[in-house]
Structures are given as structure tokens and as C-alpha cells.
Design a protein around this motif. Structure first.
Motif, mmCIF file in Angstrom:
data_model
loop_
_atom_site.group_PDB
_atom_site.id
_atom_site.type_symbol
_atom_site.label_atom_id
_atom_site.label_comp_id
_atom_site.label_asym_id
_atom_site.label_seq_id
_atom_site.Cartn_x
_atom_site.Cartn_y
_atom_site.Cartn_z
ATOM 1 N N ALA A 135 0.819 -1.215 0.000
ATOM 2 C CA ALA A 135 0.000 0.000 0.000
ATOM 3 C C ALA A 135 0.847 1.257 0.000
ATOM 4 O O ALA A 135 0.358 2.339 -0.365
ATOM 5 C CB ALA A 135 -0.927 0.000 1.216
ATOM 6 N N ALA A 136 2.112 1.147 0.396
ATOM 7 C CA ALA A 136 2.984 2.316 0.495
ATOM 8 C C ALA A 136 3.744 2.600 -0.796
ATOM 9 O O ALA A 136 4.517 3.557 -0.852
ATOM 10 C CB ALA A 136 3.978 2.119 1.641
ATOM 11 N N ARG A 137 3.523 1.798 -1.839
ATOM 12 C CA ARG A 137 4.253 2.030 -3.086
ATOM 13 C C ARG A 137 3.988 3.412 -3.689
ATOM 14 O O ARG A 137 4.939 4.060 -4.172
ATOM 15 C CB ARG A 137 3.914 0.922 -4.095
ATOM 16 C CG ARG A 137 4.547 -0.422 -3.757
ATOM 17 C CD ARG A 137 4.140 -1.488 -4.774
ATOM 18 N NE ARG A 137 2.694 -1.713 -4.767
ATOM 19 C CZ ARG A 137 2.055 -2.485 -5.647
ATOM 20 N NH1 ARG A 137 2.749 -3.081 -6.623
ATOM 21 N NH2 ARG A 137 0.753 -2.657 -5.569
ATOM 22 N N PRO A 138 2.761 3.931 -3.674
ATOM 23 C CA PRO A 138 2.566 5.305 -4.170
ATOM 24 C C PRO A 138 3.347 6.336 -3.359
ATOM 25 O O PRO A 138 3.786 7.351 -3.906
ATOM 26 C CB PRO A 138 1.052 5.507 -4.022
ATOM 27 C CG PRO A 138 0.485 4.138 -4.085
ATOM 28 C CD PRO A 138 1.481 3.264 -3.387
ATOM 29 N N TRP A 139 3.514 6.092 -2.051
ATOM 30 C CA TRP A 139 4.323 6.999 -1.230
ATOM 31 C C TRP A 139 5.749 7.040 -1.751
ATOM 32 O O TRP A 139 6.363 8.108 -1.835
ATOM 33 C CB TRP A 139 4.344 6.541 0.226
ATOM 34 C CG TRP A 139 3.023 6.492 0.926
ATOM 35 C CD1 TRP A 139 1.800 6.746 0.389
ATOM 36 C CD2 TRP A 139 2.797 6.175 2.302
ATOM 37 N NE1 TRP A 139 0.821 6.592 1.343
ATOM 38 C CE2 TRP A 139 1.396 6.251 2.528
ATOM 39 C CE3 TRP A 139 3.630 5.831 3.354
ATOM 40 C CZ2 TRP A 139 0.831 5.981 3.767
ATOM 41 C CZ3 TRP A 139 3.067 5.571 4.602
ATOM 42 C CH2 TRP A 139 1.678 5.646 4.804
ATOM 43 N N LEU A 140 6.279 5.864 -2.092
ATOM 44 C CA LEU A 140 7.657 5.791 -2.578
ATOM 45 C C LEU A 140 7.799 6.524 -3.904
ATOM 46 O O LEU A 140 8.780 7.254 -4.121
ATOM 47 C CB LEU A 140 8.075 4.329 -2.728
ATOM 48 C CG LEU A 140 9.504 4.088 -3.244
ATOM 49 C CD1 LEU A 140 10.520 4.696 -2.291
ATOM 50 C CD2 LEU A 140 9.757 2.594 -3.420
ATOM 51 N N VAL A 141 6.834 6.333 -4.788
ATOM 52 C CA VAL A 141 6.862 7.044 -6.074
ATOM 53 C C VAL A 141 6.842 8.548 -5.836
ATOM 54 O O VAL A 141 7.619 9.308 -6.430
ATOM 55 C CB VAL A 141 5.664 6.617 -6.947
ATOM 56 C CG1 VAL A 141 5.572 7.494 -8.203
ATOM 57 C CG2 VAL A 141 5.790 5.152 -7.335
ATOM 58 N N SER A 142 5.951 8.993 -4.957
ATOM 59 C CA SER A 142 5.841 10.417 -4.644
ATOM 60 C C SER A 142 7.150 10.950 -4.067
ATOM 61 O O SER A 142 7.607 12.041 -4.443
ATOM 62 C CB SER A 142 4.699 10.638 -3.645
ATOM 63 O OG SER A 142 4.600 11.998 -3.300
ATOM 64 N N LEU A 143 7.776 10.174 -3.181
ATOM 65 C CA LEU A 143 9.035 10.590 -2.567
ATOM 66 C C LEU A 143 10.135 10.739 -3.606
ATOM 67 O O LEU A 143 10.860 11.749 -3.626
ATOM 68 C CB LEU A 143 9.447 9.572 -1.502
ATOM 69 C CG LEU A 143 10.849 9.756 -0.881
ATOM 70 C CD1 LEU A 143 10.929 11.078 -0.141
ATOM 71 C CD2 LEU A 143 11.169 8.583 0.049
#
Length: 244
Positions: free
Chosen positions: A202-210
Motif C-alpha cells: 500500500a505504500a508504493r505510491p508513497w515511494l513514487v511520490s518521494l
């Protein structure tokens, strides 16, 4: 008592809901005090008075954009530049409001506008997490406006009060960043992210955003990294939704 029972019991009394919101906000609120003092001290170094600063922090309740505005402040100020940077830094609020919108549909418009005015990163994260928890537990309505306003008003009053205190104490304290107070800002967001953690997938979009925000920060001048990180995270969440 189970989670659903606890939430349901709290939801039975509007006064206890408000107090529950204030109580849940206290740990995060304590983390915002140091960088509220930093903002106040920096503002006095730029020439703002202890009267002008609470007007700014009270009318534009968004710490990130206020830090950006203070860094750009000159005499006379470049109004259009400050407005543009403020819009970029606060662009994440468009996504935050969209995430909260499904829980606000049943509220009267006056309450919706009030909730959105007092929305900041911390109150948004607490209110959204609580609404999702109540929805999972089968409590209706899922969004507790009293809980949310307890957290939001506590954040608002503390932010205005301690930025003003920082402005008053700034000349005596000097550069308070040497005490490491500026680390409170990322620390608070790490705590909020931990509370919203639902696993690596679920945190993959966070990583992309980062990654996108970091690259834009390194190679593109200005605050474009905020909008780039927000948009890329949203697109990543949409594209990856089918994989969840």
C-alpha cells in the motif's frame, strides 16, 4: 472493550467526541510546538511584528506555505511570487480534501467549509484515520465532526499561539535552529505516516511520490517538487489500485 464498542461509546456523547479529538491530537501537537517557535523567530528576523504574524498564521493555516513565504519575504514583499509559491506548497490540500470528501457529503455546507478551513496535515490524518476506523467498526456516521474539530481547533489555537510566542521570544533566542528544533517538522510527519501504514504494498505510491519529489527538488528551482510529488503519488495510487 472492543474497538467498535469504544468508538460507539465515544460517539454517543458529542462532548466526549470533542475531548477525544483533543486528546488524540496532543502527541502530534507537542511535536508542532518547536517548529511553530522556529517560524515565529524567523518571521521577526524578516521584519514581521508580533501582531502581523498571528494574522498570517491565523488566516493561512498551513505551516509549510508559511515557512516558504517567510523565506521569500522582502521589503516590500513580492506578492505575486509569494502567492504562487503558497499555491504550490498548499496544492497537496486538493488531494487531502478529495480524500476526505466522501465522509463530508452528509454534513451541512457550513460545517463542510468550517472543517476544510481548519484542515491541516495533522487534523486531516487524524480525522481520516478515525473515519476509516469507525466505518470498519460499523459506526454511523463514519466521520465524527466533533472529533475532527476537537483535533483541528487544538492544532489551530496552538499553532497561532506558539508562532506568536516565537515572534516575541525570537530576538532573545537568536537562531533556535541550532537546537535542532527544525527536526520536529519531519518527525511529526513520520509519526503520521506510521499511523497510516498498511503494509509495503500500500505504500508504493508513497515511494513514487518521494522519489519524484526528491528529483524535482534537486533539478527544478522553486517549490514545484510539492506539486510533482502530490500528482505523481496520486497517479501511482490510481495505476496500482488494480494490483492491491
Amino acid at each position: 472493550m472492543s474497538v467498535s464498542q469504544a468508538v460507539g461509546a465515544a460517539g454517543s456523547d458529542s462532548g466526549s467526541e470533542f475531548r477525544r479529538g483533543v486528546a488524540s491530537c496532543v502527541p502530534v501537537l507537542l511535536g508542532t510546538i518547536p517548529y511553530a517557535l522556529v517560524l515565529g523567530a524567523q518571521a521577526t528576523q524578516k521584519g514581521l511584528s508580533a501582531v502581523e504574524l498571528p494574522m498570517m498564521t491565523g488566516l493561512n493555516f498551513a505551516g509549510g506555505s508559511e515557512f516558504a513565504a517567510i523565506q521569500l519575504w522582502t521589503s516590500p514583499p513580492h506578492i505575486l511570487l509569494i502567492v504562487a509559491i503558497t499555491f504550490l506548497v498548499n496544492s497537496r490540500h486538493l488531494l487531502m480534501g478529495a480524500a476526505l470528501a466522501p465522509f463530508l457529503r452528509e454534513l451541512p455546507r457550513r460545517k463542510v467549509f468550517t472543517a476544510l478551513f481548519f484542515m491541516c496535515d495533522e487534523s486531516w490524518a487524524l480525522g481520516l484515520a478515525d473515519a476509516k476506523q469507525r466505518a470498519t467498526a460499523g459506526v454511523k456516521p463514519a466521520f465524527s465532526s466533533r472529533y475532527y474539530m476537537g483535533a483541528a481547533l487544538a492544532m489551530y489555537l496552538a499553532w497561532v499561539a506558539f508562532t506568536t510566542l516565537g515572534a516575541l521570544l525570537g530576538p532573545m533566542l537568536g537562531d533556535i535552529e541550532i537546537y535542532g528544533f527544525d527536526m520536529a517538522f519531519p518527525a511529526v510527519f513520520l509519526v503520521l505516516m506510521r499511523g497510516m501504514w498498511k503494509g509495503a504494498a500500500a505504500a508504493r505510491p508513497w515511494l513514487v511520490s518521494l522519489v519524484v519529489a526528491a528529483l524535482v527538488y534537486l533539478f527544478v528551482p522553486g517549490a514545484w517538487y510539492v506539486a510533482a510529488g502530490a500528482v505523481s503519488g496520486l497517479l501511482a495510487a490510481w495505476l496500482m489500485a488494480g494490483d492491491a
